[in-house]
Design a protein around this motif. Structure first.
Motif, PDB file in Angstrom:
ATOM      1  N   GLY A 148     -29.348  19.348  13.678  1.00 14.69           N
ATOM      2  CA  GLY A 148     -30.430  19.978  14.418  1.00 14.69           C
ATOM      3  C   GLY A 148     -30.338  19.680  15.899  1.00 14.69           C
ATOM      4  N   THR A 149     -31.470  19.795  16.588  1.00  9.95           N
ATOM      5  CA  THR A 149     -31.557  19.525  18.026  1.00  9.95           C
ATOM      6  C   THR A 149     -32.463  18.338  18.252  1.00  9.95           C
ATOM      7  OG1 THR A 149     -31.200  21.861  18.559  1.00  9.95           O
ATOM      8  CG2 THR A 149     -32.153  20.477  20.276  1.00  9.95           C
ATOM      9  N   MET A 150     -32.024  17.395  19.064  1.00 10.75           N
ATOM     10  CA  MET A 150     -32.769  16.148  19.233  1.00 10.75           C
ATOM     11  C   MET A 150     -34.121  16.373  19.908  1.00 10.75           C
ATOM     12  SD  MET A 150     -30.692  14.429  17.594  1.00 10.75           S
ATOM     13  CE  MET A 150     -31.711  12.952  17.596  1.00 10.75           C
ATOM     14  N   TYR A 194     -17.658  17.001  11.277  1.00  5.82           N
ATOM     15  CA  TYR A 194     -19.126  17.028  11.270  1.00  5.82           C
ATOM     16  C   TYR A 194     -19.593  18.337  11.928  1.00  5.82           C
ATOM     17  CZ  TYR A 194     -18.017  12.118  10.579  1.00  5.82           C
ATOM     18  OH  TYR A 194     -17.475  10.937  10.116  1.00  5.82           O
ATOM     19  N   PRO A 195     -19.425  19.463  11.241  1.00  7.90           N
ATOM     20  CA  PRO A 195     -19.729  20.761  11.863  1.00  7.90           C
ATOM     21  C   PRO A 195     -21.204  20.967  12.186  1.00  7.90           C
ATOM     22  CG  PRO A 195     -19.278  21.021   9.516  1.00  7.90           C
ATOM     23  CD  PRO A 195     -18.932  19.605   9.865  1.00  7.90           C
ATOM     24  N   SER A 196     -22.094  20.191  11.577  1.00  6.07           N
ATOM     25  CA  SER A 196     -23.531  20.339  11.832  1.00  6.07           C
ATOM     26  C   SER A 196     -24.062  19.233  12.731  1.00  6.07           C
ATOM     27  CB  SER A 196     -24.301  20.349  10.503  1.00  6.07           C
ATOM     28  OG  SER A 196     -23.907  21.437   9.697  1.00  6.07           O
ATOM     29  N   ARG A 197     -23.178  18.630  13.491  1.00  3.90           N
ATOM     30  CA  ARG A 197     -23.586  17.525  14.376  1.00  3.90           C
ATOM     31  C   ARG A 197     -24.664  17.998  15.356  1.00  3.90           C
ATOM     32  NH1 ARG A 197     -18.796  19.619  15.300  1.00  3.90           N
ATOM     33  NH2 ARG A 197     -18.197  20.293  17.393  1.00  3.90           N
ATOM     34  N   PRO A 198     -25.482  17.105  15.852  1.00  5.45           N
ATOM     35  CA  PRO A 198     -26.674  17.513  16.605  1.00  5.45           C
ATOM     36  C   PRO A 198     -26.385  18.006  18.018  1.00  5.45           C
ATOM     37  CG  PRO A 198     -26.514  15.124  16.501  1.00  5.45           C
ATOM     38  CD  PRO A 198     -25.444  15.649  15.598  1.00  5.45           C
ATOM     39  N   ARG A 199     -27.323  18.784  18.501  1.00  5.58           N
ATOM     40  CA  ARG A 199     -27.371  19.227  19.897  1.00  5.58           C
ATOM     41  C   ARG A 199     -28.397  18.369  20.628  1.00  5.58           C
ATOM     42  NH1 ARG A 199     -26.806  25.769  19.384  1.00  5.58           N
ATOM     43  NH2 ARG A 199     -25.511  25.789  17.497  1.00  5.58           N
TER      44      ARG A 199
END
Length: 380
Positions: free
Chosen positions: A108-110, A143-148
């Motif tokens: 997700g997004t932090m 980790y293709p879903s690593r955070p933004r």
């Protein structure tokens, strides 16, 4: 006695002024809502609690700096995502340093501002993404879903400034909405792939006086956009300042009235690009790039309908009225200074060049494009 009363009155008056100035804004410190500056305690819950219990009840004006959600000096761990939904008229003021952990399940997004109006996010603090730990050896597939890091979604009249962003696991700043501004700040990453600096879409957005290093896109425009200005931009070790890409089969692409000025790009995979798939549909028009200084920039000027692959030349994306002026510096010996690779079905039209002085490049290459200002480019 009279001589003493005048200084006393002055002192009281000055004291009154100082108190009024001190009380000119409301400060909601995360330290009062569970945050600990120990780089161990998750800052996320404290941000949410301070916003809900202190910021929201005390927003009574449309001046963002009247109410501060305040992260004081110190080191903080942010290990959960935070969403400020329907936020309006306040200031997230980061004076400390915020660190993301390495957590393979974090996604997700932090920090997300959603459906927001008139939000100011400013420093002088920093956010450290530890992105290199999410892509060891440059591998983007682990980790293709690593955070933004930061996203303004459906937000208007918002501003981000004076905060430094380091090495997001994925993208750094995304602003979607109207009349938003990013300025006077730096983004520094450790890998070019999927680490965009600023991704902007919407109407009348403005990015200026920023530096982006070792990121993929530097300052990039996405669809839909009508009215965008970028000025005084420095990009080092990036993939340049771009429009797109738009994705395979994208329809309804609409990017108009874009202006880039006074941009310095060095040691980069590209200078400026308009990039798409060959099966996209829509409009890109009235684009101006002026005052670019390039140093060792591969593909200094590049328009490509085939950037993201594909060979089926069926697209109806109309790219027109694009101006490149006052470009100087160097490219790379293996790539053209200007490469126009457009659709046969919908050629690029009215591509205009003036004062293009680029060395250390291959010869220019044009396909399915017309315009003026360069030898070999057909007139429209």
């Amino acid at each position: 006695m009279l001589s003493l009363s005048i200084p006393l009155a002055t002192t009281l008056l000055l004291g009154s002024i100082q108190v009024q100035k001190a009380l000119a804004f409301i400060e909601c410190s995360v330290l009062n809502y569970g945050a600990v500056a120990d780089n161990k305690t998750d800052l996320g819950p404290a941000l949410t609690k301070a916003w809900q219990e202190c910021v929201i009840p005390q927003v009574t004006t449309t001046v963002a700096t009247d109410v501060l959600l305040y992260v004081p000096a110190g080191n903080y761990l942010l290990e959960s995502t935070v969403t400020f939904d329907d936020a309006a008229n306040w200031n997230l003021h980061i004076a400390g340093d915020i660190f993301l952990p390495f957590n393979p399940s974090l996604t997700g997004t932090m920090l997300t501002f959603e459906n927001c109006e008139n939000i100011l996010l400013n420093g002088p603090g920093a956010i450290y993404g530890n992105g290199y730990r999410y892509r060891p050896g440059g591998d983007l597939t682990l980790y293709p879903s690593r955070p933004r890091l930061i996203r303004f979604q459906n937000c208007n009249d918002c501003e981000i400034t004076a905060v430094t962003l380091y090495d997001a696991p994925m993208f750094h700043v995304t602003m979607i909405g109207n009349n938003n501004e990013a300025h006077d700040m730096a983004i520094i990453a450790s890998h070019i792939g999927e680490t965009d600096g600023f991704d902007m879409s919407g109407n009348n957005n403005y990015v200026h006086d920023v530096t982006v290093e070792v990121c993929y896109e530097c300052v990039t425009v996405k669809t839909p956009t009508n009215g965008f200005v970028a000025e005084r931009i420095t990009c080092r070790y990036t993939a340049g300042c771009n429009i797109g890409s738009f994705g395979s089969g994208a329809t309804g692409v609409d990017v108009q009235n874009v202006y880039y000025s006074d941009v310095t790009i060095s040691n980069s995979d590209a200078g400026v690009m308009i990039k798409s798939y060959p099966n996209c549909a829509g409009t890109v028009k009235n684009i101006t790039y002026t005052g670019f200084t390039l140093s060792a920039a591969a593909y200094p000027i590049y328009i490509s309908a085939f950037w993201e692959g594909g060979t089926t030349d069926t697209g109806t994306l109309q790219i027109s009225d694009v101006t490149f002026e006052n470009f100087q510096g160097t490219g790379t010996p293996t790539r053209p200074a200007v490469l126009l690779d457009c659709n046969k079905a919908t050629p690029c039209k009215d591509i205009t060049f003036s004062d293009i002085i680029l060395s250390d490049t291959k010869a220019n290459s044009f396909a399915n494009a017309c315009g003026s200002g360069l030898s070999g480019l057909s007139g429209c």
